[in-house]
Design a protein around this motif. Structure first.
Motif, mmCIF file in Angstrom:
data_model
loop_
_atom_site.group_PDB
_atom_site.id
_atom_site.type_symbol
_atom_site.label_atom_id
_atom_site.label_comp_id
_atom_site.label_asym_id
_atom_site.label_seq_id
_atom_site.Cartn_x
_atom_site.Cartn_y
_atom_site.Cartn_z
ATOM 1 N N ASP A 1 56.841 5.041 110.349
ATOM 2 C CA ASP A 1 57.710 4.337 109.419
ATOM 3 C C ASP A 1 56.902 3.952 108.174
ATOM 4 O O ASP A 1 55.709 4.251 108.062
ATOM 5 C CB ASP A 1 58.360 3.118 110.073
ATOM 6 N N GLY A 2 57.554 3.279 107.224
ATOM 7 C CA GLY A 2 56.902 2.952 105.960
ATOM 8 C C GLY A 2 55.669 2.091 106.106
ATOM 9 O O GLY A 2 54.634 2.342 105.472
ATOM 10 N N ARG A 3 55.721 1.068 106.961
ATOM 11 C CA ARG A 3 54.589 0.169 107.147
ATOM 12 C C ARG A 3 53.398 0.890 107.790
ATOM 13 O O ARG A 3 52.244 0.697 107.384
ATOM 14 C CB ARG A 3 55.013 -1.029 108.012
ATOM 15 N N GLU A 4 53.653 1.722 108.783
ATOM 16 C CA GLU A 4 52.586 2.481 109.432
ATOM 17 C C GLU A 4 51.906 3.417 108.441
ATOM 18 O O GLU A 4 50.676 3.550 108.432
ATOM 19 C CB GLU A 4 53.160 3.276 110.610
ATOM 20 N N THR A 5 52.696 4.071 107.599
ATOM 21 C CA THR A 5 52.140 4.971 106.591
ATOM 22 C C THR A 5 51.259 4.214 105.609
ATOM 23 O O THR A 5 50.175 4.692 105.234
ATOM 24 C CB THR A 5 53.279 5.682 105.827
ATOM 25 N N GLU B 1 58.057 9.774 114.302
ATOM 26 C CA GLU B 1 57.626 9.764 112.903
ATOM 27 C C GLU B 1 57.117 8.365 112.545
ATOM 28 O O GLU B 1 57.565 7.365 113.103
ATOM 29 C CB GLU B 1 58.788 10.136 111.968
#
Length: 266
Positions: free
Chosen positions: A47-51, A45
Protein backbone atom coordinates in the motif's frame (compact mmCIF):
# COMPACT_ATOMS: atom_id res chain seq x y z
CA UNK A 1 38.03 -8.72 -0.48
CA UNK A 2 37.42 -10.22 -3.93
CA UNK A 3 33.93 -11.09 -5.18
CA UNK A 4 34.68 -14.78 -4.57
CA UNK A 5 35.70 -14.05 -0.98
CA UNK A 6 32.59 -11.92 -0.51
CA UNK A 7 30.38 -14.80 -1.66
CA UNK A 8 32.14 -17.18 0.73
CA UNK A 9 31.66 -14.68 3.56
CA UNK A 10 27.93 -14.53 2.81
CA UNK A 11 27.57 -18.20 3.72
CA UNK A 12 28.31 -17.43 7.36
CA UNK A 13 25.22 -17.59 9.65
CA UNK A 14 25.44 -13.89 10.57
CA UNK A 15 24.92 -12.77 6.98
CA UNK A 16 22.35 -15.43 6.10
CA UNK A 17 20.12 -14.60 9.08
CA UNK A 18 20.47 -10.85 8.62
CA UNK A 19 19.64 -11.05 4.92
CA UNK A 20 16.56 -13.08 5.84
CA UNK A 21 15.52 -10.55 8.51
CA UNK A 22 16.15 -7.67 6.09
CA UNK A 23 13.97 -9.20 3.38
CA UNK A 24 11.40 -10.91 5.59
CA UNK A 25 8.61 -8.36 5.19
CA UNK A 26 9.01 -7.99 1.42
CA UNK A 27 9.08 -11.78 0.92
CA UNK A 28 6.03 -12.41 3.11
CA UNK A 29 4.12 -9.45 1.69
CA UNK A 30 4.69 -10.43 -1.93
CA UNK A 31 4.44 -14.23 -1.76
CA UNK A 32 0.94 -15.50 -2.65
CA UNK A 33 -0.51 -17.77 0.02
CA UNK A 34 1.83 -16.51 2.72
CA UNK A 35 0.69 -12.94 2.10
CA UNK A 36 -3.01 -13.91 2.10
CA UNK A 37 -2.64 -15.83 5.38
CA UNK A 38 -0.48 -13.36 7.34
CA UNK A 39 -2.03 -10.10 6.18
CA UNK A 40 -5.61 -11.27 5.46
CA UNK A 41 -5.67 -9.55 2.06
CA UNK A 42 -6.64 -10.68 -1.43
CA UNK A 43 -3.97 -8.76 -3.37
CA UNK A 44 -0.30 -9.17 -2.46
CA UNK A 45 0.65 -5.56 -3.21
CA UNK A 46 2.24 -2.81 -1.11
CA UNK A 47 0.00 0.00 0.00
CA UNK A 48 1.02 3.67 -0.08
CA UNK A 49 2.53 3.77 3.42
CA UNK A 50 4.59 0.60 2.88
CA UNK A 51 5.94 1.99 -0.40
CA UNK A 52 6.94 5.24 1.32
CA UNK A 53 8.81 3.39 4.08
CA UNK A 54 10.68 1.19 1.60
CA UNK A 55 11.57 4.15 -0.62
CA UNK A 56 12.87 6.08 2.40
CA UNK A 57 14.87 3.01 3.44
CA UNK A 58 16.63 2.86 0.06
CA UNK A 59 17.62 6.53 0.33
CA UNK A 60 18.94 6.12 3.90
CA UNK A 61 21.01 3.04 2.96
CA UNK A 62 22.56 4.83 -0.02
CA UNK A 63 23.51 7.86 2.07
CA UNK A 64 24.80 5.93 5.08
CA UNK A 65 26.77 3.41 2.99
CA UNK A 66 28.52 6.26 1.25
CA UNK A 67 29.36 7.95 4.56
CA UNK A 68 30.83 4.78 6.05
CA UNK A 69 33.02 4.22 3.00
CA UNK A 70 31.46 0.94 1.95
CA UNK A 71 33.31 -0.27 -1.13
CA UNK A 72 32.49 -3.99 -1.35
CA UNK A 73 29.33 -6.06 -1.29
CA UNK A 74 30.02 -7.18 2.29
CA UNK A 75 30.64 -3.58 3.36
CA UNK A 76 27.34 -2.42 1.87
CA UNK A 77 25.45 -5.24 3.55
CA UNK A 78 27.08 -4.69 6.94
CA UNK A 79 26.39 -0.96 6.92
CA UNK A 80 22.78 -1.41 5.74
CA UNK A 81 21.59 -4.26 8.00
CA UNK A 82 20.63 -2.06 10.94
CA UNK A 83 18.51 0.23 8.73
CA UNK A 84 16.80 -2.59 6.85
CA UNK A 85 15.96 -4.39 10.10
CA UNK A 86 14.58 -1.25 11.72
CA UNK A 87 12.48 -0.61 8.60
CA UNK A 88 11.21 -4.20 8.74
CA UNK A 89 10.39 -3.74 12.42
CA UNK A 90 8.29 -0.67 11.59
CA UNK A 91 6.56 -2.49 8.71
CA UNK A 92 5.73 -5.55 10.82
CA UNK A 93 4.29 -3.35 13.60
CA UNK A 94 2.37 -1.40 10.96
CA UNK A 95 0.88 -4.64 9.61
CA UNK A 96 0.25 -6.44 12.91
CA UNK A 97 1.29 -5.69 16.49
CA UNK A 98 1.88 -9.36 17.41
CA UNK A 99 4.03 -9.94 14.32
CA UNK A 100 5.98 -6.83 15.23
CA UNK A 101 6.67 -8.21 18.72
CA UNK A 102 7.81 -11.55 17.26
CA UNK A 103 10.11 -9.79 14.81
CA UNK A 104 11.54 -7.55 17.56
CA UNK A 105 12.35 -10.57 19.76
CA UNK A 106 13.99 -12.34 16.81
CA UNK A 107 15.91 -9.15 15.97
CA UNK A 108 17.31 -8.87 19.52
CA UNK A 109 18.14 -12.58 19.87
CA UNK A 110 20.00 -12.67 16.55
CA UNK A 111 22.00 -9.62 17.62
CA UNK A 112 23.04 -11.33 20.85
CA UNK A 113 23.68 -14.82 19.47
CA UNK A 114 25.18 -13.93 16.07
CA UNK A 115 27.54 -10.93 16.27
CA UNK A 116 29.19 -9.79 13.04
CA UNK A 117 32.24 -11.98 12.23
CA UNK A 118 35.50 -10.24 13.05
CA UNK A 119 38.40 -10.20 10.60
CA UNK A 120 40.51 -13.32 11.12
CA UNK A 121 43.09 -13.04 8.34
CA UNK A 122 46.84 -12.33 8.61
CA UNK A 123 48.02 -9.13 10.26
CA UNK A 124 51.03 -7.57 11.92
CA UNK A 125 49.14 -5.71 14.63
CA UNK A 126 49.76 -5.36 18.36
CA UNK A 127 46.60 -5.11 20.49
CA UNK A 128 46.86 -2.81 23.50
CA UNK A 129 44.89 -3.26 26.71
CA UNK A 130 43.99 0.30 27.52
CA UNK A 131 45.75 3.67 27.66
CA UNK A 132 48.49 2.57 30.08
CA UNK A 133 49.55 -0.30 27.88
CA UNK A 134 49.83 2.01 24.88
CA UNK A 135 51.66 4.75 26.79
CA UNK A 136 54.21 2.26 28.13
CA UNK A 137 54.96 1.02 24.63
CA UNK A 138 55.26 4.54 23.23
CA UNK A 139 57.75 5.44 25.96
CA UNK A 140 59.75 2.19 25.66
CA UNK A 141 61.40 3.04 22.34
CA UNK A 142 60.75 6.51 20.95
CA UNK A 143 62.50 5.68 17.69
CA UNK A 144 59.49 3.60 16.68
CA UNK A 145 56.74 5.23 14.64
CA UNK A 146 53.33 3.90 15.65
CA UNK A 147 50.16 3.66 13.59
CA UNK A 148 47.40 3.10 16.14
CA UNK A 149 43.74 2.46 15.30
CA UNK A 150 41.11 3.20 17.95
CA UNK A 151 37.98 1.13 17.29
CA UNK A 152 35.04 -0.78 18.73
CA UNK A 153 33.94 -4.29 17.80
CA UNK A 154 30.29 -3.29 17.32
CA UNK A 155 30.79 -0.38 14.92
CA UNK A 156 30.21 -1.37 11.23
CA UNK A 157 32.80 1.14 9.96
CA UNK A 158 35.41 -0.38 12.29
CA UNK A 159 34.53 -3.90 11.15
CA UNK A 160 34.81 -2.85 7.50
CA UNK A 161 38.14 -1.16 8.19
CA UNK A 162 39.72 -4.17 9.96
CA UNK A 163 40.94 -6.00 6.80
CA UNK A 164 42.30 -2.74 5.35
CA UNK A 165 44.31 -1.99 8.49
CA UNK A 166 45.51 -5.60 8.64
CA UNK A 167 46.80 -5.42 5.05
CA UNK A 168 48.55 -2.12 5.72
CA UNK A 169 50.25 -3.67 8.74
CA UNK A 170 51.57 -6.62 6.72
CA UNK A 171 52.67 -4.41 3.81
CA UNK A 172 54.38 -1.65 5.80
CA UNK A 173 55.06 -2.99 9.29
CA UNK A 174 58.69 -3.29 10.35
CA UNK A 175 60.89 -3.03 13.41
CA UNK A 176 60.58 0.76 13.67
CA UNK A 177 57.19 1.23 11.99
CA UNK A 178 54.56 -0.64 13.95
CA UNK A 179 50.79 -0.99 13.88
CA UNK A 180 48.60 -1.21 16.95
CA UNK A 181 44.91 -1.26 17.87
CA UNK A 182 42.96 -0.25 20.97
CA UNK A 183 39.35 -1.26 21.58
CA UNK A 184 37.92 1.93 23.12
CA UNK A 185 34.64 0.14 23.75
CA UNK A 186 36.40 -2.29 26.05
CA UNK A 187 38.96 0.24 27.33
CA UNK A 188 37.15 3.61 27.54
CA UNK A 189 40.13 5.14 29.37
CA UNK A 190 42.06 5.00 26.10
CA UNK A 191 39.26 6.78 24.27
CA UNK A 192 39.18 9.49 26.93
CA UNK A 193 42.98 9.96 27.00
CA UNK A 194 43.28 10.20 23.21
CA UNK A 195 40.07 12.17 22.60
CA UNK A 196 38.17 9.45 20.76
CA UNK A 197 34.42 9.42 21.33
CA UNK A 198 33.19 5.82 21.65
CA UNK A 199 29.44 6.51 21.78
CA UNK A 200 26.99 4.83 19.41
CA UNK A 201 26.57 8.15 17.54
CA UNK A 202 30.30 8.87 17.35
CA UNK A 203 31.77 10.04 14.04
CA UNK A 204 35.29 9.21 15.27
CA UNK A 205 35.13 5.47 14.81
CA UNK A 206 37.53 4.30 13.66
CA UNK A 207 40.30 6.82 14.40
CA UNK A 208 43.92 6.43 13.32
CA UNK A 209 46.64 8.27 15.24
CA UNK A 210 50.32 8.43 14.26
CA UNK A 211 52.87 8.70 17.06
CA UNK A 212 56.48 9.78 16.50
CA UNK A 213 58.96 9.93 19.36
CA UNK A 214 56.13 8.96 21.64
CA UNK A 215 53.92 11.93 20.70
CA UNK A 216 50.87 12.29 18.48
CA UNK A 217 51.71 14.02 15.18
CA UNK A 218 48.67 13.33 13.04
CA UNK A 219 45.27 11.67 13.06
CA UNK A 220 42.23 10.88 10.95
CA UNK A 221 39.48 11.91 11.12
CA UNK A 222 40.60 15.41 12.06
CA UNK A 223 38.75 17.57 14.60
CA UNK A 224 38.52 21.29 13.85
CA UNK A 225 38.78 24.17 16.34
CA UNK A 226 35.03 23.99 16.98
CA UNK A 227 35.19 20.30 17.85
CA UNK A 228 33.56 19.19 14.61
CA UNK A 229 34.77 15.92 13.11
CA UNK A 230 35.95 16.20 9.50
CA UNK A 231 34.66 13.44 7.27
CA UNK A 232 37.29 10.91 6.17
CA UNK A 233 36.85 7.84 3.98
CA UNK A 234 38.92 4.98 5.43
CA UNK A 235 40.01 3.34 2.18
CA UNK A 236 43.45 1.89 1.51
CA UNK A 237 44.44 4.64 -0.91
CA UNK A 238 43.11 7.48 1.26
CA UNK A 239 45.12 6.33 4.26
CA UNK A 240 48.30 6.00 2.24
CA UNK A 241 47.82 9.49 0.83
CA UNK A 242 46.71 11.19 4.07
CA UNK A 243 49.69 9.93 6.06
CA UNK A 244 52.17 9.83 3.16
CA UNK A 245 52.67 6.22 4.17
CA UNK A 246 55.02 5.26 1.31
CA UNK A 247 57.54 8.00 2.17
CA UNK A 248 57.17 7.28 5.87
CA UNK A 249 57.93 3.62 5.16
CA UNK A 250 60.98 4.52 3.08
CA UNK A 251 62.30 6.86 5.79
CA UNK A 252 61.83 4.25 8.50
CA UNK A 253 63.52 1.64 6.34
CA UNK A 254 66.45 3.98 5.75
CA UNK A 255 66.77 4.75 9.46
CA UNK A 256 66.64 1.06 10.32
CA UNK A 257 69.39 0.33 7.80
CA UNK A 258 71.59 3.06 9.33
CA UNK A 259 71.08 1.65 12.81
CA UNK A 260 72.06 -1.83 11.69
CA UNK A 261 75.12 -0.54 9.86
CA UNK A 262 76.20 1.59 12.85
CA UNK A 263 75.03 -0.29 15.94
CA UNK A 264 77.39 1.63 18.27
CA UNK A 265 75.55 4.87 17.59
CA UNK A 266 72.32 3.53 19.16
Amino acid sequence: MSFKQDCKQLLKPYYLFNIFLSLSYIICRRTPGVCNYLFAVEECEFDGRETEILFFLVIVIMIRSRKTGSVTMINYLSSSFIYTKVANLILWFYADFIMGIIYAITFILMGLLLPEPAYSGPDNVIYFRGANSLEEELARDKRVVWFVAFYTVWNPACVNFAPIFAKLSTDFGMENLKFGKVDVGRYPDAGKNYRVNDSSLSKQLPTIVIFKEGKEVDRRPLIDSKGKVTKFLFSDENIKAAFDLKNLYDNCKSELKKRKNHPKSD
